[in-house]
Design an enzyme around this catalytic site. Structure first.
Site, PDB file in Angstrom:
ATOM      1  CB  CYS A 125     -38.589 -52.845  15.743  1.00 62.28           C
ATOM      2  SG  CYS A 125     -38.591 -52.167  14.087  1.00 62.28           S
ATOM      3  CG  HIS A 266     -39.764 -56.793  15.625  1.00 64.48           C
ATOM      4  ND1 HIS A 266     -40.884 -56.120  15.193  1.00 64.48           N
ATOM      5  CD2 HIS A 266     -38.744 -56.417  14.805  1.00 64.48           C
ATOM      6  CE1 HIS A 266     -40.553 -55.355  14.174  1.00 64.48           C
ATOM      7  NE2 HIS A 266     -39.271 -55.516  13.916  1.00 64.48           N
ATOM      8  CG  ASN A 296     -40.679 -54.672  10.615  1.00 66.01           C
ATOM      9  OD1 ASN A 296     -41.259 -54.177  11.580  1.00 66.01           O
ATOM     10  ND2 ASN A 296     -39.361 -54.704  10.506  1.00 66.01           N
TER      11      ASN A 296
HETATM   12  N1  COA Z   1     -36.984 -56.756  -5.455  1.00 63.67           N
HETATM   13  C1  COA Z   1     -36.046 -57.251  -6.288  1.00 63.67           C
HETATM   14  N2  COA Z   1     -34.737 -57.056  -6.081  1.00 63.67           N
HETATM   15  C2  COA Z   1     -34.365 -56.334  -5.030  1.00 63.67           C
HETATM   16  C3  COA Z   1     -35.298 -55.784  -4.124  1.00 63.67           C
HETATM   17  C4  COA Z   1     -36.656 -56.008  -4.375  1.00 63.67           C
HETATM   18  N3  COA Z   1     -37.639 -55.547  -3.574  1.00 63.67           N
HETATM   19  N4  COA Z   1     -34.627 -55.127  -3.155  1.00 63.67           N
HETATM   20  C5  COA Z   1     -33.320 -55.253  -3.431  1.00 63.67           C
HETATM   21  N5  COA Z   1     -33.160 -55.972  -4.565  1.00 63.67           N
HETATM   22  C6  COA Z   1     -31.917 -56.361  -5.232  1.00 63.67           C
HETATM   23  C7  COA Z   1     -30.771 -55.412  -4.917  1.00 63.67           C
HETATM   24  O1  COA Z   1     -30.796 -54.288  -5.751  1.00 63.67           O
HETATM   25  C8  COA Z   1     -29.585 -56.310  -5.157  1.00 63.67           C
HETATM   26  O2  COA Z   1     -29.367 -56.359  -6.529  1.00 63.67           O
HETATM   27  P1  COA Z   1     -27.846 -56.434  -7.095  1.00 63.67           P
HETATM   28  O3  COA Z   1     -27.287 -57.701  -6.576  1.00 63.67           O
HETATM   29  O4  COA Z   1     -28.067 -56.414  -8.566  1.00 63.67           O
HETATM   30  O5  COA Z   1     -27.171 -55.224  -6.561  1.00 63.67           O
HETATM   31  C9  COA Z   1     -30.078 -57.692  -4.724  1.00 63.67           C
HETATM   32  O6  COA Z   1     -31.496 -57.621  -4.745  1.00 63.67           O
HETATM   33  C10 COA Z   1     -29.611 -58.061  -3.338  1.00 63.67           C
HETATM   34  O7  COA Z   1     -29.821 -56.937  -2.482  1.00 63.67           O
HETATM   35  P2  COA Z   1     -29.588 -57.020  -0.936  1.00 63.67           P
HETATM   36  O8  COA Z   1     -29.926 -55.716  -0.319  1.00 63.67           O
HETATM   37  O9  COA Z   1     -28.218 -57.599  -0.690  1.00 63.67           O
HETATM   38  O10 COA Z   1     -30.695 -58.104  -0.559  1.00 63.67           O
HETATM   39  P3  COA Z   1     -30.801 -58.954   0.736  1.00 63.67           P
HETATM   40  O11 COA Z   1     -30.705 -60.386   0.394  1.00 63.67           O
HETATM   41  O12 COA Z   1     -29.902 -58.427   1.822  1.00 63.67           O
HETATM   42  O13 COA Z   1     -32.301 -58.665   1.150  1.00 63.67           O
HETATM   43  C11 COA Z   1     -33.493 -57.369   2.789  1.00 63.67           C
HETATM   44  C12 COA Z   1     -32.704 -57.352   1.451  1.00 63.67           C
HETATM   45  C13 COA Z   1     -33.901 -55.947   3.108  1.00 63.67           C
HETATM   46  C14 COA Z   1     -34.716 -58.237   2.584  1.00 63.67           C
HETATM   47  C15 COA Z   1     -32.590 -57.964   3.907  1.00 63.67           C
HETATM   48  O14 COA Z   1     -31.353 -57.301   3.916  1.00 63.67           O
HETATM   49  C16 COA Z   1     -33.220 -57.835   5.260  1.00 63.67           C
HETATM   50  O15 COA Z   1     -34.237 -58.420   5.527  1.00 63.67           O
HETATM   51  N6  COA Z   1     -32.560 -57.093   6.192  1.00 63.67           N
HETATM   52  C17 COA Z   1     -33.100 -56.893   7.519  1.00 63.67           C
HETATM   53  C18 COA Z   1     -34.151 -55.819   7.447  1.00 63.67           C
HETATM   54  C19 COA Z   1     -34.944 -55.701   8.713  1.00 63.67           C
HETATM   55  O16 COA Z   1     -35.294 -56.678   9.316  1.00 63.67           O
HETATM   56  N7  COA Z   1     -35.219 -54.448   9.081  1.00 63.67           N
HETATM   57  C20 COA Z   1     -36.020 -54.150  10.213  1.00 63.67           C
HETATM   58  C21 COA Z   1     -35.319 -54.465  11.482  1.00 63.67           C
HETATM   59  S1  COA Z   1     -36.349 -54.180  12.835  1.00 63.67           S
END
Ligand code: COA
Length: 339
Positions: A125, A266, A296
């Site tokens: 990225c 980004h 993204n």
């Molecule tokens: N829809 C519904 N529920 C979802 C889901 C979706 N698309 N994706 C995950 N969940 C659920 C998980 O299974 C988890 O359920 P549980 O509590 O029953 O286990 C719950 O939501 C929380 O999951 P988690 O992974 O902790 O969510 P989060 O709040 O961390 O959000 C992201 C997930 C990916 C949005 C977040 O971690 C993020 O944005 N990270 C950075 C990613 C990024 O920027 N990457 C590129 C970098 S260049």
């Protein structure tokens, strides 16, 4: 350690961004479409990421090569320059269709840029900002007069659409800029930084063979060939690094919040961008956000934002702009320009 440094020394010439261009696929994948594929909702995705929809390639007719070729062609047109005038083409991508030749060579071939040098650069990225800094350094060193830089990723071909946490984040896009040596010494890059921390490579990676699956993922049912992400780890890294990189650029250049025209960043997650914006004190109109419409797009995002801002006439000459990105590697980069 990063290559963060002192402001760049003044040059007897300027470096102008002569034109920008971008390209996105026509096909739109909305959060509602995801509701039909996995157990998710528009509300969950929008609240956690700020994304409503993203563009995805039709793999039969488009991909990293076509998008980056079109973005460079549009940037050349905006710069009123022929491809044959280029000295270098640098394509930042981690989704090149072929290992050999590079996507840059294919762009050069398609646009008629021979004998310009052409090579790809992988910084996930952070790719567009890395390419911008490398391109600028080539002009600064006197090795080139005209350089095309393009950031492009088509991660739609590398995400598992049966997995709901990673697939919802990514879209496909390309953004390009033409750098040219100019007599106007008021234009150019006044500061740049690039860094990486490979010890956390497994936070975001695409394993192709079983031996490339990280120790921590051995029992996670990894599907080879698809992007793996530790969302929470990446979130923690991004939220801290994003702010640090901007604050470093401002401290080293002596620029204050009100001096900055635009922060072109980004588009990883609206919450990450908003946290940094609020903490540093930028107004909303200083930090462009298009993640709601494009998701993204990895190396494509910063160049796409830049082109959209240029097209909208939102880049004011004289007001410095800061490009900033972070991502897989883990990598990060900034570049401060007077346009
Ligand atoms: N829809 C519904 N529920 C979802 C889901 C979706 N698309 N994706 C995950 N969940 C659920 C998980 O299974 C988890 O359920 P549980 O509590 O029953 O286990 C719950 O939501 C929380 O999951 P988690 O992974 O902790 O969510 P989060 O709040 O961390 O959000 C992201 C997930 C990916 C949005 C977040 O971690 C993020 O944005 N990270 C950075 C990613 C990024 O920027 N990457 C590129 C970098 S260049």
């Amino acid at each position: 350690m990063s290559s963060e440094a002192a402001p760049l020394p003044a040059l007897p010439f300027g470096i102008r961004i002569a034109g920008t261009g971008s390209a996105v696929p026509d096909q739109v994948l909305t959060n509602r479409d995801f509701e039909k594929i996995v157990d998710t909702s528009d509300e969950w995705i929008f609240q956690r990421t700020g994304i409503r929809e993203r563009r995805v390639c039709d793999p039969l007719k488009e991909g990293t090569f076509t998008l980056s070729r079109d973005a460079v062609a549009r940037a050349l047109e905006a710069a009123k320059m022929k491809a044959s005038e280029l000295d270098f083409i640098i394509c930042a991508t981690c989704t090149s269709e072929m290992g050999c030749p590079s996507t840059s060579c294919r762009i050069a071939g398609a646009l008629g840029a021979a004998p310009a040098a052409a090579f790809d650069l992988v910084a996930a990225c952070s790719g567009f900002v890395y390419a911008l800094n490398v391109g600028e350094s080539l002009v600064r060193a006197g090795r080139a007069k005209n350089v095309a830089v393009v950031g492009c990723d088509a991660l739609s071909g590398h995400v598992d659409y049966c997995e709901r946490t990673v697939s919802i984040l990514f879209g496909d896009a390309a953004g390009a800029a033409i750098l040219t040596r100019d007599t106007d010494t008021t234009k150019g890059c006044i500061y740049q930084s690039m860094g990486a921390d490979g010890s956390n490579w497994h936070s975001l990676y695409i394993p192709r063979r079983p031996q490339e699956v990280a120790e921590c993922d051995r029992n996670n049912g990894i599907r080879l060939g698809f992007l793996q992400m530790d969302g929470r780890e990446v979130f923690k890294f991004a939220v801290t690094k994003f702010r640090e990189v901007i604050e470093d650029a401002m401290a080293k250049t002596g620029l204050k919040v009100d001096d900055i025209g635009q922060v072109i960043c980004h588009q990883s997650n609206a919450r990450i961008i908003e946290a940094a914006r609020e903490k540093i004190g930028f107004r909303h109109d200083q930090v462009y956000v298009n993640i709601d419409r494009f998701g993204n797009s990895s190396a494509g995002s910063v160049g796409l934002c830049f082109d959209q801002l240029m097209q909208a006439g939102k880049i004011q000459p004289g007001k410095p702009i800061i490009f900033v990105a972070f991502g897989g590697g883990l990598t990060w980069a900034s570049s401060v320009w007077r346009i």
